[in-house]
Motif scaffolding. Structure first.
Motif, short mmCIF file in Angstrom:
data_model
loop_
_atom_site.label_atom_id
_atom_site.label_comp_id
_atom_site.label_asym_id
_atom_site.label_seq_id
_atom_site.Cartn_x
_atom_site.Cartn_y
_atom_site.Cartn_z
N ARG A 147 0.76 -1.26 -0.19
CA ARG A 147 -0.14 0.08 0.17
C ARG A 147 0.97 1.13 -0.01
N GLU A 148 2.15 1.12 -0.11
CA GLU A 148 3.19 1.96 -0.05
C GLU A 148 3.99 2.12 -1.32
N PRO A 149 3.70 2.24 -2.35
CA PRO A 149 4.32 1.97 -3.65
C PRO A 149 5.60 2.78 -3.56
N ALA A 150 5.75 3.76 -2.90
CA ALA A 150 7.07 4.59 -3.23
C ALA A 150 7.97 4.13 -2.31
N ARG A 151 7.65 3.60 -1.11
CA ARG A 151 8.54 2.99 -0.20
C ARG A 151 9.02 1.57 -0.76
N ALA A 152 8.24 0.85 -1.36
CA ALA A 152 8.64 -0.25 -2.24
C ALA A 152 9.59 0.08 -3.23
N ASP A 153 9.47 1.10 -4.02
CA ASP A 153 10.41 1.53 -4.99
C ASP A 153 11.54 1.71 -4.51
N HIS A 154 11.58 2.54 -3.38
CA HIS A 154 12.94 2.87 -2.62
C HIS A 154 13.65 1.55 -2.21
N SER A 155 12.94 0.68 -1.74
CA SER A 155 13.54 -0.40 -1.03
C SER A 155 14.13 -1.28 -2.26
N ALA A 156 13.37 -1.29 -3.41
CA ALA A 156 14.22 -2.08 -4.66
C ALA A 156 15.34 -1.34 -5.07
N GLY A 157 15.32 0.15 -5.08
CA GLY A 157 16.52 0.85 -5.54
C GLY A 157 17.57 0.49 -4.67
N VAL A 158 17.33 0.61 -3.39
CA VAL A 158 18.23 0.04 -2.18
C VAL A 158 19.01 -1.18 -2.34
N ALA A 159 18.15 -2.01 -2.82
CA ALA A 159 18.65 -3.31 -2.78
C ALA A 159 19.29 -3.49 -4.13
N ALA A 160 18.94 -3.00 -5.18
CA ALA A 160 19.89 -2.96 -6.47
C ALA A 160 21.16 -2.37 -6.08
N ARG A 161 21.32 -1.23 -5.40
CA ARG A 161 22.50 -0.62 -5.02
C ARG A 161 23.40 -1.35 -4.39
N ALA A 162 22.80 -1.95 -3.19
CA ALA A 162 23.33 -2.93 -2.34
C ALA A 162 24.10 -4.05 -3.22
N LEU A 163 23.40 -4.52 -4.09
CA LEU A 163 23.78 -5.50 -5.13
C LEU A 163 25.17 -5.30 -5.73
N ALA A 164 25.23 -3.80 -6.02
CA ALA A 164 26.05 -3.50 -6.68
C ALA A 164 27.39 -3.29 -5.88
N LEU A 165 27.24 -2.98 -4.55
CA LEU A 165 28.27 -2.91 -3.53
C LEU A 165 28.72 -4.25 -2.84
N THR A 166 28.17 -5.54 -3.18
CA THR A 166 28.57 -6.55 -2.70
C THR A 166 29.98 -7.11 -2.63
N PRO A 167 30.76 -6.32 -3.77
CA PRO A 167 32.31 -6.75 -3.56
C PRO A 167 32.88 -6.00 -2.58
N THR A 168 32.27 -5.17 -1.70
CA THR A 168 33.01 -4.56 -0.66
C THR A 168 32.74 -5.32 0.73
N VAL A 169 32.08 -6.33 0.72
CA VAL A 169 31.74 -7.21 1.80
C VAL A 169 32.16 -8.55 1.59
N PRO A 170 32.47 -9.25 2.70
CA PRO A 170 32.68 -10.80 2.70
C PRO A 170 31.77 -11.67 1.81
N ALA A 171 32.21 -12.51 1.15
CA ALA A 171 31.29 -13.30 0.14
C ALA A 171 30.22 -14.01 0.93
N THR A 172 30.78 -14.26 2.37
CA THR A 172 29.40 -15.05 2.98
C THR A 172 28.53 -14.21 3.54
N GLU A 173 28.82 -12.82 3.53
CA GLU A 173 27.50 -12.06 3.83
C GLU A 173 26.98 -11.16 2.57
#
Length: 288
Positions: free
Chosen positions: A125-151
């Protein structure tokens, strides 16, 4: 057909429409990627798909069956949904309490998939929040090389879940990091995820000015590569999932929340932490 969620394709950045489906045996996800629609089972097994081909028709592919064509996309989707119940790959999936964590044996991308599904469910019921969360997840995916593989999956799952506390049905204290973390803990999600959600983006500084610091310390805070990457992802993603610089994001939040908000009152203590976290992430990426 009612599409009840959205996400961002991790490679193309294009918006994907989602439909969550369930019958007495299993749960499914229908993903509309534009020129391709895929139906998957709870374990990401592809049950059926349709793809637009030259000439504009849609070809439907079901395992073990000849492909067939439709002139309309909606007809192709109806074909998929009408036949999946007969598909031998459609195995049973024992039901779980809504919102509960994946069973202990499920790890990796399954954790991310469940985090995404829960986020899109509670923020429907809060599509803007969902869009933000999806964007943060996409950005986090791009940043995964900065964290241990197990995390890496923990990081992306936390990125999906970080704002679920905004959902009205989860609200207790009115402070979304705390409310989201309480919900996840109550439903058996890993403590590491609960802690990351509770403390994302310097939440402790805002909790201090709202009198919620004593409640927030029920969740452990660790300043490490994962918490840094989660903070950086959140603070470089706008309210609708768009990419922003850290300075743009800080200005946007100040304009949106106002000068008398808890966020504004915590600004002088919180912003140095946000800049330091972003700087550490850039260093790990080799950008400085």
């Amino acid at each position: 057909m009612k599409w009840d969620g959205r996400t961002v394709h991790p490679e193309t950045g294009k918006l994907i429409r989602l439909m969550h489906l369930q019958d007495e045996r299993s749960s499914y996800m229908l993903r509309d990627e534009g020129n391709r629609v895929v139906l998957t089972a709870h374990d990401d097994t592809v049950l059926a798909e349709t793809e637009r081909i030259h000439g504009g028709n849609w070809v439907v592919k079901l395992p073990g069956e000849p492909s067939r064509e439709h002139s309309r996309k909606d007809d192709a989707i109806d074909d998929i949904l009408g036949n999946v119940a007969l598909n031998p790959m459609n195995s049973a999936w024992p039901g779980r309490r809504p919102g509960s964590a994946p069973p202990g044996g499920e790890r990796g991308s399954t954790l991310v998939a469940h985090a995404q599904a829960l986020t899109l469910q509670v923020l429907a019921r809060e599509p803007a929040r969902a869009d933000h969360s999806a964007g943060v997840a996409a950005r986090a995916l791009a940043l995964t090389p900065t964290v241990p593989a197990t995390e890496r999956d923990t990081l992306v799952a936390a990125a999906w879940l970080h704002d679920i506390g905004y959902a009205a049905e989860l609200r207790q204290s009115g402070f979304h990091p705390l409310d989201g973390a309480h919900y996840l803990r109550a439903h058996g999600w890993p403590a590491r995820l609960c802690d990351l959600v509770a403390h994302h983006s310097g939440a402790r500084f805002v909790a201090a000015v709202t009198g919620l610091g004593d409640q927030l310390i029920q969740f452990g805070f660790v300043e490490d590569a994962v918490s840094d990457a989660l903070t950086a992802a959140d603070q470089t993603t706008g309210p609708h999932g768009e990419a922003l610089s850290l300075d743009q994001r800080l200005r946007e939040k100040n304009d949106r929340h106002g000068s008398d908000s808890p966020t504004a009152h915590a600004h002088s203590q919180r912003v140095p932490y946000l800049r330091a976290a972003a700087g550490r992430v850039e260093h790990r990426l080799g950008l400085e």
